[in-house]
Design a protein around this motif. Structure first.
Motif, PDB file in Angstrom:
ATOM      1  N   PRO A 120      30.615  58.004  61.865  1.00 25.18           N
ATOM      2  CA  PRO A 120      30.373  58.403  63.402  1.00 25.18           C
ATOM      3  C   PRO A 120      29.014  59.139  63.264  1.00 25.18           C
ATOM      4  O   PRO A 120      28.758  59.858  62.467  1.00 25.18           O
ATOM      5  CB  PRO A 120      31.338  59.236  63.783  1.00 25.18           C
ATOM      6  CG  PRO A 120      32.575  58.666  62.940  1.00 25.18           C
ATOM      7  CD  PRO A 120      32.106  58.377  61.508  1.00 25.18           C
ATOM      8  N   PHE A 121      28.367  59.028  64.341  1.00 25.51           N
ATOM      9  CA  PHE A 121      27.204  59.806  64.410  1.00 25.51           C
ATOM     10  C   PHE A 121      26.783  60.386  66.158  1.00 25.51           C
ATOM     11  O   PHE A 121      27.406  59.734  66.895  1.00 25.51           O
ATOM     12  CB  PHE A 121      25.708  59.205  64.053  1.00 25.51           C
ATOM     13  CG  PHE A 121      25.442  57.917  64.718  1.00 25.51           C
ATOM     14  CD1 PHE A 121      24.854  57.889  65.848  1.00 25.51           C
ATOM     15  CD2 PHE A 121      26.134  56.705  64.526  1.00 25.51           C
ATOM     16  CE1 PHE A 121      24.121  57.004  66.566  1.00 25.51           C
ATOM     17  CE2 PHE A 121      25.694  55.663  65.214  1.00 25.51           C
ATOM     18  CZ  PHE A 121      24.832  55.658  66.355  1.00 25.51           C
ATOM     19  N   VAL A 122      26.068  61.269  66.088  1.00 29.91           N
ATOM     20  CA  VAL A 122      25.588  61.802  67.650  1.00 29.91           C
ATOM     21  C   VAL A 122      24.144  62.352  67.414  1.00 29.91           C
ATOM     22  O   VAL A 122      23.973  63.111  66.728  1.00 29.91           O
ATOM     23  CB  VAL A 122      26.812  62.888  68.138  1.00 29.91           C
ATOM     24  CG1 VAL A 122      26.569  63.947  67.200  1.00 29.91           C
ATOM     25  CG2 VAL A 122      26.455  63.166  69.501  1.00 29.91           C
ATOM     26  N   VAL A 123      23.446  62.037  68.349  1.00 27.88           N
ATOM     27  CA  VAL A 123      21.989  62.708  68.605  1.00 27.88           C
ATOM     28  C   VAL A 123      21.889  63.536  69.672  1.00 27.88           C
ATOM     29  O   VAL A 123      20.819  64.009  69.961  1.00 27.88           O
ATOM     30  CB  VAL A 123      20.962  61.419  68.626  1.00 27.88           C
ATOM     31  CG1 VAL A 123      21.040  60.547  67.262  1.00 27.88           C
ATOM     32  CG2 VAL A 123      21.024  60.400  69.829  1.00 27.88           C
ATOM     33  N   ASP A 124      22.910  63.527  70.881  1.00 29.56           N
ATOM     34  CA  ASP A 124      22.840  64.657  71.883  1.00 29.56           C
ATOM     35  C   ASP A 124      23.710  65.370  71.637  1.00 29.56           C
ATOM     36  O   ASP A 124      24.852  65.279  71.622  1.00 29.56           O
ATOM     37  CB  ASP A 124      22.936  63.499  73.251  1.00 29.56           C
ATOM     38  CG  ASP A 124      22.285  64.474  74.345  1.00 29.56           C
ATOM     39  OD1 ASP A 124      22.825  65.351  74.571  1.00 29.56           O
ATOM     40  OD2 ASP A 124      22.040  63.895  75.344  1.00 29.56           O
ATOM     41  N   PRO A 125      23.487  66.856  71.645  1.00 26.66           N
ATOM     42  CA  PRO A 125      24.476  67.775  71.497  1.00 26.66           C
ATOM     43  C   PRO A 125      25.434  67.898  72.532  1.00 26.66           C
ATOM     44  O   PRO A 125      26.536  67.979  72.288  1.00 26.66           O
ATOM     45  CB  PRO A 125      23.516  69.158  71.505  1.00 26.66           C
ATOM     46  CG  PRO A 125      22.360  68.816  72.024  1.00 26.66           C
ATOM     47  CD  PRO A 125      21.935  67.445  71.801  1.00 26.66           C
TER      48      PRO A 125
END
Length: 815
Positions: A120-125
């Motif tokens: 899983p990943f995320v680029v927006d806090p």
């Protein structure tokens, strides 16, 4: 400091000819017999786990000499490694190949098969903070508050998981930043009373973008081993301070590292203490038993080259009728990228309390991990973001209260030893500045810029064009203390100053030697500065980051030069009678006051120091010196009279510098294009050491802030987690065509009373000044509610004007 002949005067930098003729050698310019070339294999995914690696085909290729994997790196505990088996961002290095040339190395990288397990990943806090939002890591998504005893922007923090409730996200629907539980906070004063008594209360959200550092020279390094020592040619901002990092990353003792970095093509904070990737050619060289050159491409630099932390901030501010800020409530969501922890959010809070001097203030923040490239201090880390978050609120308040932009900043400016930040320490007292002359700088700039004349026609449309003016105060910490200095006067009569600071284009490594020359009354043509090579014996010097070098090392060199001066006086008194205090310096001699013929030349004194030995020629040094300085002194012991000392001068307060930016822009309301028409930066930076360099620093730093206001940004694909702004075409730095011909700079040149030379740093404050001033000028031209994020590009302006309201996405990061 007594009257000077060199400090405060322009001069030709000692490395000028080498730079303009191409004789200056950067890391990439060095060659060695049998040298191999390195290429990196990087992750194509924003978060993954390496399940297996097949290097057989690559190793079978002619010319491939060695492959280095993450498993072969020394274990130095938690934190970023040069290579990894769990990449936290697309572009993170997985392994490195050394071959006879770069083409072969690149082909070998293509032949390697890596099996990745996507994670899983995320680029927006903000997405990570949602109740069911993804985490950047399998075990955490945020950095907690500093550990017990930790203070300041760089305090260590533990990783943790932070999630907000759906109810806490309710404000998102109105375009306002949600404010769930913070991980850090502080407060002072009566916030509720400040808002209750305010004549005007504003509540605004602003998004400050992230941008890559992209210095002209990428983080190239070349390494080889000789007689058990590592010799590394690298690109770093701080020679002395990089040795320990290299030793840690490679797994050897600092005494076994020789670092050569005579010229660095910029850093802006991204190479402060070197870079972790420096260990790759070092370890490959040991494995292949040959020198290895690692040239980093501009594309790789986009990923591993570091970036500014982006922030979303919500500012609630109360104002009295005259514009005085009665209360300030600042909430920050910081994107720390894949690693950290970063302390920019803390620096932003402190900066806000300094330049706006609110009567009461609360600061709250969370620092969130994302699967985007690592952040690092970028010129004015934190204070620039504070300018971006808060300046729109100040300018809007000025408009609504009918107060001039300059005047509202004067009434809220720090004066003298102003207080800032929260109560701290056993006494519960707030910190104080060493000095601040911001009001004087504002007044000087207002007159020079012809502010009232320009303001008279701001906001008035002429055809398709409308102009606006803006002003902002850019702050930053500007000095550290306690560093060492080392110099020798030799039998040839010359002064040799050893410098452990980096040579990254700021002239600091030579500027600071002029302080020593002034103390010793030594003609500049008789001064030699030795820098950029730890093998030549350099002292323990400060990091060339945070605008601290001028302050920290003028103090150190002042101490070292006075140590040399005292030894000159003692030797003269020993040989010619009287007390050391009876002797003074001049004309390259130490002589008895009132009797110039009684004394000796510096060359004679140097020879006498060698004869006397002990403390005079460096065989004996003070116990309080750093071990690195002691080793350097031992290298130079016996070559002449040695001046070596630690800066033990007192300092009452915390050192900050300020630059005030004044900007005039012209906006084409039919296309949305913003053109910077005029700009002035005025510095409150203490005593000016090098006027020409100071003006260049103010203009150059302002340009970085202006670029942030107008065009530079990172952009990520939210679905795939990939960067789509790798090329300068999409995140364009300013060029000579983007700045006004009339760009000006100036300084009030008032000495800081808490340092012997009076000088403070200047590198960082101009960034926030340029950023804030241009944002304010755009708001003055087209309206204070047209934008709430940066950069303010043409499409953003045009859509807002055509629709009569803001049309941009209010909260999403990396647009």
């Amino acid at each position: 400091m007594a009257e000077t002949k060199l400090v405060g005067q322009n001069y030709t930098p000692l490395d000028l000819v080498a730079k303009v003729t191409g004789k200056a050698r950067y890391a990439e310019d060095f060659r060695a017999d049998g040298m191999l070339f390195c290429k990196l294999l990087t992750s194509p995914m924003p978060h993954a786990r390496v399940r297996s690696v097949d290097t057989s085909a690559a190793l079978a290729m002619p010319g491939v000499k060695a492959i280095l994997t993450a498993d072969e790196l020394p274990d130095f505990g938690p934190g970023e490694k040069a290579l990894t088996n769990e990449p936290f961002y697309a572009g993170e290095p997985i392994l490195a190949v050394a071959a006879v040339d770069e083409v072969t190395a690149a082909e070998a990288v293509e032949a390697i098969v890596v099996d990745f397990e996507p994670l899983p990943f995320v680029v927006d806090p903000l997405e990570s903070l949602r109740p069911d939002g993804p985490n950047a890591r399998t075990d955490a998504n945020a950095w907690g508050a500093p550990m017990p005893g930790g203070q300041g922007p760089g305090a260590a923090s533990p990783p943790k998981t932070v999630k907000w409730t759906s109810e806490q996200f309710a404000d998102e629907a109105e375009g306002r930043l949600p404010m769930g539980e913070p991980t850090e906070q502080w407060t002072y004063g009566d916030l509720d009373a400040g808002f209750t008594n305010a004549a005007l209360v504003l509540d605004e959200t602003f998004v400050v973008q992230s941008t890559g550092h992209h210095p002209m020279e990428t983080r190239t390094a070349m390494a080889y081993w000789q007689n058990g020592k590592l010799y590394l040619h690298g690109s770093t901002q701080s020679v002395s301070q990089t040795v320990a990092g290299i030793a840690r990353w490679v797994g050897i003792e600092p005494t076994d590292v020789v670092l050569i970095s005579e010229y660095t093509g910029g850093g802006f904070g991204s190479k402060g203490g070197g870079t972790v990737t420096m260990c790759i050619p070092a370890l490959l060289s040991k494995k292949a038993n040959a020198p290895v050159m690692m040239r980093i491409s501009r594309d790789d630099e986009s990923y591993i080259g570091r970036a500014r932390t982006n922030m979303s901030g919500r500012v609630k501010a109360g104002f009295a009728k005259d514009g005085r800020i009665t209360a300030l409530d600042l909430y920050i969501v910081q994107d720390s990228g894949a690693y950290g922890p970063m302390g920019d959010h803390r620096s932003a809070g402190l900066a806000a309390s300094i330049i706006y001097q609110p009567q009461a203030m609360r600061w709250r923040a969370v620092s969130i991990l994302t699967n985007t490239p690592p952040r690092s201090q970028q010129r004015s880390p934190g204070p620039m973001q504070a300018n971006g978050l808060i300046e729109p609120v100040i300018t809007k308040a000025a408009k609504q209260l009918g107060v001039d932009q300059v005047e509202i900043r004067k009434i809220n400016s720090p004066v003298g030893r102003a207080m800032f930040g929260p109560p701290a320490g056993p006494s519960g007292q707030r910190a104080r500045l060493t000095s601040a002359f911001v009001v004087e700088a504002l007044e000087r700039g207002k007159a020079t810029f012809k502010w009232d004349e320009k303001k008279a026609y701001s906001g008035q449309r002429r055809g398709a064009k409308v102009r606006g003016v803006g002003v902002a105060v850019g702050p930053h910490g500007a000095g550290s203390i306690g560093w060492d200095s080392l110099m020798t006067i030799r039998p040839d009569g010359k002064l040799y100053v050893q410098s452990g600071v980096g040579n990254l284009g700021t002239h600091s490594c030579t500027d600071l030697a002029r302080v020593a020359a002034d103390v010793l009354a030594m003609p500049w043509e008789k001064v030699e500065v030795i820098w950029g090579d730890t093998g030549k014996g350099v002292p323990w010097s400060c990091l060339s980051v945070g605008s601290q070098t001028t302050h920290g090392m003028t103090r150190a060199n002042f101490a070292g030069a006075n140590d040399a001066k005292r030894k000159l006086q003692e030797i003269a008194a020993r040989d010619h009678g009287g007390s050391p205090d009876d002797y003074e310096l001049g004309n390259e001699r130490v002589y008895r006051r009132g009797s110039p013929a009684t004394g000796m030349s510096y060359a004679q004194a140097a020879k006498r120091a060698i004869e006397l030995g002990g403390k005079y020629d460096g065989h004996e040094v003070a116990d309080d010196l750093n071990a690195m300085t002691k080793r350097a002194a031992a290298m130079h012991a016996g070559v002449g009279l040695m001046g070596v000392a630690k800066d033990n001068y007192p300092r009452n307060g915390t050192t900050y510098s300020f630059v005030i930016g004044f900007a005039e822009v012209e906006v084409d309301v039919e296309t949305g294009k913003v053109t910077l028409v005029d700009y002035l930066g005025v510095g409150d930076v203490g005593t000016v050491v090098n006027p020409r360099s100071l003006l260049a620093q103010i203009k150059g730093g302002s340009c970085l802030g202006i670029a942030h206001a107008l065009q530079q940004k990172w952009v990520f694909d939210q679905k795939y987690g990939l960067m789509v702004s790798r090329r300068f075409h999409y995140t364009k730095p300013l060029t000579i065509l983007d700045i006004p011909a009339s760009m000006q700079a100036d300084a009030v040149n008032l000495p800081d009373p808490e340092t012997p030379v009076g000088a403070r740093g200047v590198g960082e404050p101009p960034v926030g000044a340029g950023y804030g001033a241009v944002l304010n000028a755009i708001a003055d031209a087209v309206g204070v509610d047209v934008f709430r994020r940066a950069p303010v590009t043409a499409d953003l302006v045009l859509m807002s004007l055509e629709n009569g309201r803001r049309m941009h996405e209010p909260l999403q990061a990396h647009l």
